[in-house]
Design an enzyme around this catalytic site. Structure first.
Site, PDB file in Angstrom:
ATOM      1  N   ASP A  79       0.720  -1.164   0.126  1.00  0.00           N
ATOM      2  CA  ASP A  79       0.039  -0.209  -0.180  1.00  0.00           C
ATOM      3  C   ASP A  79       0.708   1.271  -0.086  1.00  0.00           C
ATOM      4  O   ASP A  79       1.657   1.316   0.939  1.00  0.00           O
ATOM      5  CB  ASP A  79      -0.816   0.010   1.191  1.00  0.00           C
ATOM      6  CG  ASP A  79      -1.988   1.045   1.273  1.00  0.00           C
ATOM      7  OD1 ASP A  79      -2.082   1.805   0.269  1.00  0.00           O
ATOM      8  OD2 ASP A  79      -2.646   1.082   2.095  1.00  0.00           O
ATOM      9  N   ASP A 127      -2.830   2.368  -5.983  1.00  0.00           N
ATOM     10  CA  ASP A 127      -1.527   2.439  -4.954  1.00  0.00           C
ATOM     11  C   ASP A 127      -1.544   1.092  -4.178  1.00  0.00           C
ATOM     12  O   ASP A 127      -0.867   1.070  -3.308  1.00  0.00           O
ATOM     13  CB  ASP A 127      -1.747   3.688  -4.093  1.00  0.00           C
ATOM     14  CG  ASP A 127      -3.290   3.860  -3.468  1.00  0.00           C
ATOM     15  OD1 ASP A 127      -4.173   2.877  -4.035  1.00  0.00           O
ATOM     16  OD2 ASP A 127      -3.171   4.488  -2.570  1.00  0.00           O
ATOM     17  N   GLU A 128      -2.352   0.319  -4.717  1.00  0.00           N
ATOM     18  CA  GLU A 128      -2.090  -1.091  -3.607  1.00  0.00           C
ATOM     19  C   GLU A 128      -2.334  -2.237  -4.363  1.00  0.00           C
ATOM     20  O   GLU A 128      -3.187  -2.177  -5.512  1.00  0.00           O
ATOM     21  CB  GLU A 128      -2.889  -0.714  -2.510  1.00  0.00           C
ATOM     22  CG  GLU A 128      -4.341  -0.706  -2.803  1.00  0.00           C
ATOM     23  CD  GLU A 128      -5.286  -0.872  -1.425  1.00  0.00           C
ATOM     24  OE1 GLU A 128      -5.047  -1.832  -0.742  1.00  0.00           O
ATOM     25  OE2 GLU A 128      -6.078   0.112  -1.486  1.00  0.00           O
TER      26      GLU A 128
END
Length: 351
Positions: A9, A99-100
């Site tokens: 993350d 983003d993850e």
């Protein structure tokens, strides 16, 4: 072989990119925002500022707040760089946002001296390439890795090696710690004297499903015990269902907006049920008379077709925007879809 799953993350992704590109922002409270906060830096979060908050409210909490406009193209490019880097490690990756993502590292971990070493190398490599930090969690399934990545955020790592370690960690945490338990559901559970995760253990699987429905009751039972059979869906096709409506005369009141959103939601939800699908992401799209178009979405950790849960998320998105009028188009959609039968097979194993 027991699965080994990693969740990464990126830390305050949009804000971190702007800070990297503008060193004058370092250690200062900044948000990436239009009318609504998209991402808040960690110094900004200390003032109580969070995503989906209006910039006016954020400014009230922190008069010295720096507001940086959203540059989606830049963030997408950075995300692609990170995803290409991750795919060099293994193709068994499920990207769940810019983003993850989740990686199944079961087949490759033997090449490294330890789980700790792999985590450190992973974080270091992303920083070397992008100048951005990420938090990493490793566990025996998606659930444990996701919760692990949040423990030493930002920039840290944590590892759950088995179910016992996970239960020891989670049992004394507030029930809200479990994915899928939002503010409203937490209130319902609190009324029933369920405050901590360990309060779930006195209930059987059937009791929880009877009381809260198969979807929510089942997740309470399984997640409180670290049970999560979901695979890394690295070949999953991205699809969505929904509807949008363009208005000849712009909507000019909250009542009209709420009425139209309700109708769009009902239509999209009916399709979700008819097609026997579960969803993880709900999105809302708005276009104003001046052609400005904005969209907001929220992604759950788990898929669901629970109408109450989905409507609650939609209401949160709508309330965060504070819309009052001059709207030419509204849209509601569901994405990150999964066949409902996949979830039912998991639940059937527990009866």
């Amino acid at each position: 072989m027991k699965r080994i799953i990693l969740h990464y993350d990126m830390d305050a992704f949009y804000a971190s990119i702007e800070i990297r590109d503008n060193p004058k922002y370092k250690d200062k409270p900044i948000v990436v925002a239009g009318g609504v906060v998209t991402t808040a830096s960690y110094p900004a979060r200390k003032f109580g500022i969070h995503s989906a908050m209006s910039t006016l409210d954020a400014k009230r909490l922190c008069p010295g707040l720096i507001i940086v406009p959203v540059n989606k193209e830049k963030y997408m490019k950075e995300s692609k760089t990170i995803q290409n880097l991750v795919l060099k490690i293994t193709p068994k990756v499920e990207f769940i946002a810019f983003d993850e993502g989740f990686l199944d590292i079961t087949d490759i971990i033997s090449k490294f001296s330890s789980l700790e070493s792999f985590s450190s190398i992973f974080r270091k490599r992303i920083f070397e390439i992008t100048g951005l930090t990420c938090s990493v969690g490793i566990g025996f399934n998606k659930l444990s890795s996701k919760i692990a990545s949040d423990i030493y955020k930002p920039g840290g790592q944590f590892i759950f090696k088995d179910e016992d370690e996970f239960i020891d960690f989670i049992k004394n945490k507030k029930i809200r710690k479990l994915p899928g338990v939002g503010k409203q559901f937490e209130k319902i559970l609190n009324k029933n004297k369920i405050f901590k995760v360990e309060d779930i253990y006195s209930f059987s699987f059937k009791e929880l499903c009877s009381k809260y429905g198969n979807s929510r009751g089942g997740l309470l039972y399984t997640y409180s015990r670290g049970i999560d059979y979901r695979e890394i869906e690295f070949n999953r096709a991205i699809s969505s269902i929904g509807n949008e409506n363009t208005f000849r005369i712009p909507l000019d009141s909250e009542v009209e907006i709420s009425r139209e959103i309700e109708a769009l939601f009902e239509w999209a939800y009916a399709r979700l049920i008819n097609k026997k699908l579960l969803t993880k992401t709900i999105s809302i799209k708005i276009r104003f008379s001046n052609r400005e178009t904005i969209s907001r979405s929220k992604t759950r950790f788990t898929t669901t077709n629970d109408k109450y849960t989905l409507k609650e998320i939609l209401d949160e998105l709508l309330n965060s925007l504070g819309l009052i009028g001059d709207i030419k188009l509204l849209g509601v959609s569901f994405s990150n879809l999964e066949k409902a039968c996949n979830r039912q097979l998991i639940l059937n194993n527990l009866y």
